[in-house]
Design an enzyme around this catalytic site. Structure first.
Site, PDB file in Angstrom:
ATOM      1  CB  CYS A  83      -0.982  -0.015   1.169  1.00 11.27           C
ATOM      2  SG  CYS A  83      -2.322   1.195   0.983  1.00 11.27           S
ATOM      3  CG  HIS A 193      -4.187  -3.387   2.326  1.00 14.45           C
ATOM      4  ND1 HIS A 193      -3.258  -3.028   3.279  1.00 14.45           N
ATOM      5  CD2 HIS A 193      -4.760  -2.242   1.899  1.00 14.45           C
ATOM      6  CE1 HIS A 193      -3.291  -1.708   3.450  1.00 14.45           C
ATOM      7  NE2 HIS A 193      -4.183  -1.208   2.616  1.00 14.45           N
ATOM      8  CD  GLU A 195      -2.561  -6.323   4.805  1.00 19.10           C
ATOM      9  OE1 GLU A 195      -2.905  -5.158   5.072  1.00 19.10           O
ATOM     10  OE2 GLU A 195      -1.861  -6.618   3.807  1.00 19.10           O
TER      11      GLU A 195
END
Length: 215
Positions: A83, A193, A195
């Site tokens: 990011c 992202h 995750e």
């Protein structure tokens, strides 16, 4: 892979714990949140996360002397930017009145604008928030077992524009074409992202753990 030591750079900004937990979930046994240059340089792999305003991120990174550590890591071992962590690797951002990045990738970071719309006139919200398909533009080890046009999760108001198209590893579209991922040598960076991207994101992180920096 199980014994790999991953350093997640802690400079007071970023989604550190969610990144660390995701890395542990896909098999990393030693994940360390740290601002210690020696620990970072001794790790097998390094993650540079980032959320929030790029001015604050860059300022904290430089105040801790970690900007030079990131540059050194980029010449030595696998480095993953996430990011704002990706945006900081470019040369310059329009955000906060203009902020210089680390310049690992030639290019700039631009604002979507307040009147963003598709070609058919559909108005688009800023920030770009949600799932978007990513077109893989490089055959890279971090795309292993991830389908073309797979969806990943984005949250951002600014987007990267690399100068060298050979460094564009993935792109998506939201009113304009967006650099979804950049790659050069042993550095890979994502605007999305991983995750927060469920199966596809976890696969990318697993690929990162297995990656030796060559491709």
């Amino acid at each position: 892979m199980a014994n790999t030591h991953v350093a997640v750079i802690d400079y007071g900004m970023g989604n550190l714990h969610s990144v660390a937990k995701a890395l542990e979930h896909v098999g990393a046994r030693h994940v360390e949140l740290t601002s210690d240059p020696q620990i970072i340089l001794a790790a097998d792999r390094v993650v540079l996360p980032g959320v929030g305003a790029i001015r604050d991120c860059v300022s904290e990174l430089r105040q801790l002397g970690l900007d030079e550590v990131v540059r050194q890591v980029a010449t030595q071992k696998p480095l993953l930017g996430v990011c704002v962590g990706m945006q900081m690797l470019l040369e310059h951002s329009e955000e906060n009145g203009g902020v210089d990045g680390l310049g690992l990738f030639p290019g700039k970071v631009k604002f979507f604008g307040n009147e963003l719309q598709e070609e058919d006139g559909t108005r688009l919200k800023v920030p770009h928030m949600g799932w978007n398909q990513v077109k893989q533009t490089l055959d890279h080890p971090l795309w292993h077992r991830i389908e073309q046009d797979a969806r990943f999760y984005f949250v951002h108001s600014y987007y990267g524009v690399p100068t060298r198209q050979t460094q564009l590893a993935g792109r998506c579209h939201y009113g304009v074409d967006i650099a979804a991922a950049l790659a050069q040598d042993n550095v890979f960076a994502t605007q999305f992202h991983p995750e927060k991207s469920h199966t596809n994101g976890l696969q990318l992180l697993q690929n990162f753990l297995a990656w030796d920096g060559r491709w």
